[in-house]
Design an enzyme around this catalytic site. Structure first.
Site, PDB file in Angstrom:
ATOM      1  CD  GLU A   1      -3.513  -5.943   4.153  1.00  0.00           C
ATOM      2  OE1 GLU A   1      -4.422  -5.216   5.294  1.00  0.00           O
ATOM      3  OE2 GLU A   1      -2.728  -5.803   4.111  1.00  0.00           O
TER       4      GLU A   1
ATOM      5  CD  GLU B   1      -2.818  -1.148   2.168  1.00  0.00           C
ATOM      6  OE1 GLU B   1      -2.534  -0.025   3.336  1.00  0.00           O
ATOM      7  OE2 GLU B   1      -3.911  -2.147   2.641  1.00  0.00           O
TER       8      GLU B   1
HETATM    9  C1  BGP Z   1      -3.953  -2.234   5.569  1.00  0.00           C
HETATM   10  C2  BGP Z   1      -2.389  -2.401   5.773  1.00  0.00           C
HETATM   11  C3  BGP Z   1      -2.831  -3.935   7.484  1.00  0.00           C
HETATM   12  C4  BGP Z   1      -4.093  -3.637   8.075  1.00  0.00           C
HETATM   13  C5  BGP Z   1      -4.610  -2.699   7.654  1.00  0.00           C
HETATM   14  C6  BGP Z   1      -5.748  -2.393   8.689  1.00  0.00           C
HETATM   15  O1  BGP Z   1      -3.888  -1.136   5.266  1.00  0.00           O
HETATM   16  O2  BGP Z   1      -2.164  -2.992   4.917  1.00  0.00           O
HETATM   17  O3  BGP Z   1      -1.308  -3.705   7.256  1.00  0.00           O
HETATM   18  O4  BGP Z   1      -3.157  -3.546   9.508  1.00  0.00           O
HETATM   19  O5  BGP Z   1      -4.430  -1.838   6.476  1.00  0.00           O
HETATM   20  O6  BGP Z   1      -5.932  -0.956   9.099  1.00  0.00           O
HETATM   21  P1  BGP Z   1      -6.061  -1.168  10.354  1.00  0.00           P
HETATM   22  O7  BGP Z   1      -4.943  -1.942  11.319  1.00  0.00           O
HETATM   23  O8  BGP Z   1      -5.316   0.647  10.678  1.00  0.00           O
HETATM   24  O9  BGP Z   1      -7.291  -1.501  10.802  1.00  0.00           O
END
Ligand code: BGP
Length: 444
Positions: free
Chosen positions: A348, A162
């Site tokens: 994800e 990302e």
């Molecule tokens: C994405 C990332 C992850 C993960 C997810 C959820 O942007 O790749 O690493 O953490 O977001 O975000 P958060 O943990 O802030 O809820």
């Protein structure tokens, strides 16, 4: 006839190193910038995190029992190369070889991210991190070590997790030099990400011709609030800034001038050296990985320039204000596939909650089942529409450290009971997903 999930569809689940491994200074690992950024009020939950480092065997066994065909994780640069350059840490390499041994044992395909936010701290201290072009070459050295050590035991490599979300929201150690410094250098950092990505793609193709490699974007669809053409322009503008700008750069080697102009008041322009754009353009990725959580709604504040985001009246939101929008995942798949015509992996997708184990030792996360089911149904529709979606990994496999809210914000199919020696407790969603995998999506 309706198309189903293909027979070899990669059903899986996702974690990242700094969010799940723990053991942040064990067996020779040095700190990463991400390790520092997740410490709040002196509490560093990531020192232990989900403790995947010590539980990987059991975790992968549970993964196999769930029927997973793939596992998406990341390699920690400071575990493999503690200073970010120079000496290797053989204990670190051994750890990932053990993880790969376990995955092989159960025929689970590894999908591996090379950089998921955890830049070795010494590279920030010595060179200022990614704003220094030297770090691009050091990253390439790290990639070379990974390609040499793990070779085609890893079937899919992803370069940088990302870059879009990193640039849009900062944090994750990019701002260790202060917010102003980050704002000033963000386009320079992004250019370095793009070059690092391109060089890693070329090196991978050279060293491991059978292995596939590509970028990972965090895609957020942007809808107009009304049919007012100005709202549409506002939505397009925000989507250009947070989506297209990065995809066009990483996949086509092209800078969108409208977005560069928008940044020009606050940020320095990328320093483009002769050959950079050709390099990026000619480094051909094999796959596109996409992370999807939510969509946004934009409206124009009545001039052609002003635009803002507003809550979506048609969707519910998570506790953290993210719109729950399953159709958005189909929108994303169409948009990306029909623009770039490449196989797509969803790496994800998930929903977080504040969770506790019930008195019966169960975590009944029915909202997560609803979320995953509705999103997977939209993926199926996209496949039926011709999108080449080759795999899906939910975020996350285990409860782990959220980038923004530590352990409080849980995403896992497996509950980590940190008060009880990090005991693993599969949630209802784990058993639901197992059934979905077993029936190749038939029971959705
Ligand atoms: C994405 C990332 C992850 C993960 C997810 C959820 O942007 O790749 O690493 O953490 O977001 O975000 P958060 O943990 O802030 O809820």
């Amino acid at each position: 006839m309706k198309k189903e999930f293909p027979e070899n569809f990669l059903w899986g689940s996702s974690i990242s190193a700094y969010q799940a491994e723990g053991a942040i200074t064990e067996d020779g690992k040095a700190l990463s910038v991400a390790d520092l950024s997740t410490c709040k009020n002196g509490i560093c939950q990531n020192a232990v995190s989900s403790d995947f480092y010590h539980h990987y065997k059991d975790d992968i066994k549970l993964l196999a029992e769930m029927g997973a065909k793939t596992f998406r994780f990341s390699l920690s640069w400071p575990r493999i190369m503690p200073q970010g350059e120079g000496e290797l840490n053989f204990k670190g390499i051994e750890f990932y070889n053990h993880v790969l041994d376990e995955l092989e044992k159960y025929h689970i395909t590894p999908i591996v991210t090379l950089f998921h936010y955890d830049l070795p701290l010494p590279l920030f201290e010595k060179y200022g991190g990614w704003k220094n072009r030297k770090v691009v070459d050091l990253f390439l050295n790290f990639c070379k070590v990974c390609f040499q050590e793990f070779g085609d035991r890893i079937h899919y490599y992803l370069t940088i997790n990302e870059p879009d979300i990193l640039l849009m929201y900062g944090g994750h150690g990019l701002d260790l030099g202060g917010e102003e410094d980050f704002q000033k250098h963000k386009l320079i950092i992004n250019h370095h990400f793009a070059i690092a990505h391109a060089k890693a793609v070329n090196l991978c193709h050279e060293m491991l011709p059978k292995v596939k490699i590509g970028p990972v974007f965090g895609y957020v669809p942007v809808y107009p609030r009304t049919s007012n053409p100005l709202d549409m322009m506002a939505a397009n503008k925000i989507s250009d800034i947070q989506n297209s700008f990065f995809q066009e750069l990483f996949l086509n080697g092209f800078y969108m001038e409208n977005v560069l102009n928008m940044y020009s008041r606050k940020s320095e322009m990328p320093i483009i050296i002769k050959g950079d754009m050709e390099l990026i353009k000619n480094a051909k990725s094999d796959i596109i990985a996409l992370n999807y959580y939510k969509s946004d709604v934009a409206y124009s504040s009545n001039t052609d320039q002003g635009y803002q985001l507003i809550a979506n009246q048609y969707t519910k939101q998570t506790k953290w204000g993210w719109d729950i929008d399953s159709i958005g995942i189909r929108y994303m798949l169409h948009d990306v596939y029909y623009r770039y015509h490449m196989p797509i992996l969803i790496t994800e997708n998930g929903i977080a909650e504040i969770e506790e184990i019930g008195s019966d030792s169960l975590v009944e996360d029915l909202y997560r089942i609803d979320f995953l089911r509705s999103h997977l149904l939209e993926c199926k529709k996209a496949i039926d529409d011709g999108v080449e979606l080759i795999g899906y990994c939910n975020w996350s496999y285990l409860d782990l450290i959220s980038t923004s809210h530590g352990f409080e914000k849980r995403y896992g199919l497996i509950y980590i009971d940190e008060k009880n020696n990090n005991k693993r407790i599969p949630k209802s969603s784990y058993f639901w997903y197992k059934d979905i995998i077993k029936t190749n999506g038939g029971k959705l």
